[in-house]
Write an enzyme that holds these catalytic residues in place. Structure first.
Site, PDB file in Angstrom:
ATOM      1  N   ASP A  75      -0.153   5.163   0.879  1.00 14.57           N
ATOM      2  CA  ASP A  75      -0.356   6.175   1.928  1.00 14.57           C
ATOM      3  C   ASP A  75      -0.480   5.539   3.309  1.00 14.57           C
ATOM      4  OD1 ASP A  75      -0.376   8.089  -0.117  1.00 14.57           O
ATOM      5  OD2 ASP A  75      -2.528   7.834  -0.425  1.00 14.57           O
ATOM      6  N   ASP A 124       0.859  -1.181   0.000  1.00 18.23           N
ATOM      7  CA  ASP A 124       0.000   0.000   0.000  1.00 18.23           C
ATOM      8  C   ASP A 124       0.905   1.245   0.000  1.00 18.23           C
ATOM      9  OD1 ASP A 124      -2.368   1.642   0.512  1.00 18.23           O
ATOM     10  OD2 ASP A 124      -1.541   1.841   2.537  1.00 18.23           O
TER      11      ASP A 124
END
Ligand SMILES: [Mg+2]
Length: 176
Positions: free
Chosen positions: A10, A8
């Site tokens: 952020d 991922d």
């Protein structure tokens, strides 16, 4: 078959500032992430970013802004990822999309593109949506709980590992 890290963006690679898209808002979550990533690459893992970017659908920023931010992230890390998958769609605007986590369309696409051994691969994210998506795909899951500090005790989505740092991630991937 290759093995991969599905990462991922952020809150996992960079500090999440809520719809991060300005280059000046790009700050690494930890300064040694590149070292961990490099060691994993040396151990044979593909490095693949998988990220929901519904801010594009909401017109908060453009796809061009997204790629500029990504370039800044790679500049700070001093390395390039093998592939980036992002989902620009928001359900309220474009409807449900198979790529939007917690759906697992991005991993299925990656599997088609790279022929990945999912059971030998890891997903790393800071949100239970990430974990849910990859649980559907039989990857091992690591929740980095540094920024959100989620209470996962009574969640129906259970990550295999919960960590507070990338150094712990390195131990899990390379030494277990
Ligand atoms: Mg995140």
């Amino acid at each position: 078959m290759r093995k991969a890290l599905f990462i991922d963006r952020d809150g996992t690679l960079n500090v999440d500032v809520n719809y991060a898209h300005k280059v000046e808002d790009c700050h690494l979550l930890e300064e040694w992430i590149w070292e961990v990533l490099q060691k994993c690459r040396d151990a044979g893992y593909l490095l693949i970013v998988t990220t929901n970017q519904a801010g594009i659908d909401k017109w908060y920023y453009t796809e061009e802004d997204f790629w500029k931010f990504h370039a800044e992230l790679e500049r700070q890390l001093g390395m390039q990822f093998d592939k980036v998958y992002f989902c620009p769609y928001h359900p309220d605007i474009s409807g449900e999309h198979s790529w939007r986590k917690p759906n697992n369309g991005m991993i299925l696409q990656a599997n088609t593109d790279f022929d990945i051994d999912l059971s030998a691969s890891y997903m790393i994210g800071d949100n239970l949506k990430d974990i849910e998506a990859w649980n559907k795909s039989q990857c091992k899951t690591i929740l980095i709980n540094k920024q959100n500090n989620l209470d996962v005790t009574d969640s129906h989505v259970v990550p295999e590992y919960v960590v507070m740092s990338w150094q712990e991630i390195e131990k899990i991937i390379l030494h277990t």
